[in-house]
Motif scaffolding. Structure first.
Motif, PDB file in Angstrom:
ATOM      1  N   VAL A   1       0.854  -1.207   0.000  1.00 32.12           N
ATOM      2  CA  VAL A   1       0.000   0.000   0.000  1.00 32.12           C
ATOM      3  C   VAL A   1       0.883   1.248   0.000  1.00 32.12           C
ATOM      4  CG1 VAL A   1      -1.573   1.320   1.473  1.00 32.12           C
ATOM      5  CG2 VAL A   1      -2.013  -1.091   1.043  1.00 32.12           C
ATOM      6  N   ARG A   2       1.935   1.228   0.806  1.00 30.30           N
ATOM      7  CA  ARG A   2       2.830   2.408   0.856  1.00 30.30           C
ATOM      8  C   ARG A   2       3.553   2.596  -0.473  1.00 30.30           C
ATOM      9  NH1 ARG A   2       4.364   1.874   7.190  1.00 30.30           N
ATOM     10  NH2 ARG A   2       2.320   2.649   7.805  1.00 30.30           N
ATOM     11  N   ASN A   3       3.968   1.494  -1.083  1.00 33.57           N
ATOM     12  CA  ASN A   3       4.656   1.619  -2.377  1.00 33.57           C
ATOM     13  C   ASN A   3       3.705   2.090  -3.473  1.00 33.57           C
ATOM     14  OD1 ASN A   3       7.298   1.039  -1.644  1.00 33.57           O
ATOM     15  ND2 ASN A   3       6.920  -1.166  -1.627  1.00 33.57           N
TER      16      ASN A   3
ATOM     17  N   CYS B   1       4.193  -1.923  -9.134  1.00 34.20           N
ATOM     18  CA  CYS B   1       4.288  -0.460  -8.946  1.00 34.20           C
ATOM     19  C   CYS B   1       5.704   0.045  -8.619  1.00 34.20           C
ATOM     20  CB  CYS B   1       3.287  -0.006  -7.874  1.00 34.20           C
ATOM     21  SG  CYS B   1       1.600  -0.044  -8.481  1.00 34.20           S
ATOM     22  N   PRO B   2       6.466  -0.605  -7.721  1.00 36.19           N
ATOM     23  CA  PRO B   2       7.782  -0.026  -7.401  1.00 36.19           C
ATOM     24  C   PRO B   2       8.746  -0.051  -8.581  1.00 36.19           C
ATOM     25  CG  PRO B   2       7.184  -1.744  -5.822  1.00 36.19           C
ATOM     26  CD  PRO B   2       6.174  -1.792  -6.915  1.00 36.19           C
ATOM     27  N   GLU B   3       8.457  -0.892  -9.587  1.00 38.70           N
ATOM     28  CA  GLU B   3       9.360  -0.993 -10.734  1.00 38.70           C
ATOM     29  C   GLU B   3       9.068   0.062 -11.795  1.00 38.70           C
ATOM     30  OE1 GLU B   3       9.996  -5.128 -12.148  1.00 38.70           O
ATOM     31  OE2 GLU B   3       8.823  -5.668 -10.382  1.00 38.70           O
ATOM     32  N   TRP B   4       7.990   0.819 -11.598  1.00 38.28           N
ATOM     33  CA  TRP B   4       7.647   1.844 -12.591  1.00 38.28           C
ATOM     34  C   TRP B   4       8.504   3.093 -12.336  1.00 38.28           C
ATOM     35  CZ3 TRP B   4       6.178   6.685 -13.817  1.00 38.28           C
ATOM     36  CH2 TRP B   4       5.670   6.871 -15.101  1.00 38.28           C
TER      37      TRP B   4
ATOM     38  N   LYS C   1       8.499  -4.229  -1.936  1.00 36.40           N
ATOM     39  CA  LYS C   1       7.411  -5.211  -1.930  1.00 36.40           C
ATOM     40  C   LYS C   1       6.159  -4.607  -2.561  1.00 36.40           C
ATOM     41  CE  LYS C   1       9.065  -7.689   2.057  1.00 36.40           C
ATOM     42  NZ  LYS C   1       9.019  -7.833   3.505  1.00 36.40           N
ATOM     43  N   SER C   2       5.508  -5.394  -3.387  1.00 36.11           N
ATOM     44  CA  SER C   2       4.253  -4.917  -3.977  1.00 36.11           C
ATOM     45  C   SER C   2       3.481  -6.080  -4.569  1.00 36.11           C
ATOM     46  CB  SER C   2       4.532  -3.887  -5.075  1.00 36.11           C
ATOM     47  OG  SER C   2       3.308  -3.469  -5.639  1.00 36.11           O
TER      48      SER C   2
END
Ligand SMILES: C[S@@+](CC[C@H](N)C(=O)[O-])C[C@H]1O[C@@H](n2cnc3c(N)ncnc32)[C@H](O)[C@@H]1O
Length: 282
Positions: A64-66, A253-256, A267-268
Motif C-alpha cells: 500500500v505504501r509503495n 508499482c515499485p518498478e515503474w 514489496k508490492s
C-alpha cells in the motif's frame, strides 16, 4: 451536498450530517487503507479487517505504501515531463501527506485537481484535499465511479476538457466487479478527455503471490462493506486498450520508473501503469 466544490458547498452542519452517515461497525476500505497507512481515521472494525488482511498477505502494508509512492511518481512525471496541468483522481481515499494536488502543484502550482470518492469519511476530510496553491484549484465530488457521466459533468466546473487531463485511478477499480463493466467505465472516462491525456492505474494483482492474495480478498470480502476483486496483469493491461502505454508498461508499482534503482525491489502485490491517449494513426 452531493457534488461540487467543497469551499462553496460545505457548512459545519453539512459536515456533521455527513459524519452521521458513517457506520463504524462495518469495515470500509477508505478507513482500512488509512489504518494501513498509519493514519488515525479508522474504527475497531477497520483495524480488525486490516489486520486479518495482513495476516493473509504480509506484504500488504508495504505494498500500500509503495502504491502511494507510485501515485507521487506518476503525477510528478505527468506534470513535469508531459506538461499535464489537470488531474481527475477517482477513489482518492482519506487524505495523507502526499496527495495528488501536492505532487502536481509541487511541479506546477497552477495545476487543477478534481477529487472523487464515494465514502462519507473521505468527504468529511475533503477540506484537506482542497488546500490548493493560490494559482491552482482543487475540488471534491462525492460520487461513485460507476456513474462516470455524473463525475464528468461535475468535474467540468473545474477541468477544461478541451485540454489534456491526467485520469488517476489508484487502487479503486478492484471495487468495481466485472458485472459493473469496469473496462467500459474506463473507456467512457477516456473517451471524454482529449488526445494528449493520460490514464494512470494501480490495481491488486491476482497473479502475484496468487494464493495469499486470494485468501486476503476472500477474508476482506467477509468483513468489508466493499467487495474487492484482484485482477491479472492481462486484465489490468486491458484497461489501457486503445491507449499508448508509457515505458515500462504494466509492471509491479515499485518498478515503474523508480526514483532510485534500489526502490524497484520494494514489496508490492499491485500492477501499475501509465498510458497516453494519442490521435488515431492515419
Ligand atoms: C484502497 S483506497 C485507495 C485510495 C488512494 N487512491 C490510494 O491509492 O491510496 C480505495 C478508495 O476508493 C474508494 N472507492 C471504492 N469504491 C468506490 C466507488 N465505487 N466509487 C468511488 N470511490 C470508490 C474508497 O472509498 C477508497 O477511498
Amino acid at each position: 451536498m452531493t457534488q461540487g466544490d467543497w469551499r462553496r458547498a460545505a457548512s459545519a452542519d453539512q459536515v456533521r450530517s455527513v459524519v452521521r452517515t458513517i457506520d463504524p461497525s462495518v469495515a470500509h476500505i477508505a478507513r482500512v487503507q488509512d489504518y494501513w497507512l498509519g493514519g488515525k481515521d479508522h474504527f475497531e472494525a477497520d483495524r480488525v479487517a486490516g489486520d486479518e488482511a495482513v495476516a493473509r498477505l504480509p506484504d500488504m502494508v508495504a505494498s500500500v505504501r509503495n502504491t502511494r509512492a507510485f501515485l507521487g511518481r506518476t503525477v510528478r512525471f505527468l506534470a513535469g515531463e508531459r506538461g499535464i496541468r489537470q488531474f481527475l483522481d477517482i477513489g482518492t481515499g482519506i487524505p495523507t501527506a502526499a496527495n495528488t494536488h501536492e505532487a502536481a502543484q509541487g511541479v506546477a502550482p497552477e495545476s487543477r485537481i478534481v477529487y472523487v470518492d464515494n465514502d462519507p469519511m473521505v468527504l468529511a476530510h475533503a477540506r484537506a484535499l482542497l488546500a490548493s496553491s493560490a494559482e491552482g484549484r482543487c475540488a471534491y465530488i462525492d460520487a461513485d465511479i460507476r456513474a462516470p457521466e455524473k463525475i464528468l459533468a461535475a468535474a467540468a466546473d473545474v477541468l477544461d476538457f478541451r485540454q489534456p487531463v491526467g485520469v488517476v485511478l489508484m487502487a479503486v477499480l478492484q471495487f468495481v466487479p466485472d458485472e459493473d463493466q469496469p473496462h467500459e467505465i474506463v473507456r467512457r472516462l477516456m473517451d471524454t478527455v482529449p488526445d494528449g491525456s493520460y490514464l494512470v492505474i494501480s490495481h491488486p494483482a491476482s497473479d502475484i503471490q496468487a494464493a495469499a492474495m486470494a485468501g486476503m480478498a476472500t477474508r476482506l470480502n467477509q468483513l468489508m462493506a466493499q467487495r474487492v476483486k484482484p485482477r491479472s496483469r492481462e486484465a489490468v493491461t486491458a484497461f489501457f486498450d486503445r491507449l499508448s502505454l508509457v515505458e515500462p508498461g504494466v509492471i509491479r508499482c515499485p518498478e515503474w520508473r523508480p526514483d532510485r534503482l534500489e526502490d524497484a525491489s520494494g514489496k508490492s502485490t499491485m500492477w501499475g501503469g501509465v498510458a497516453e491517449k494519442r490521435p488515431p494513426a492515419v
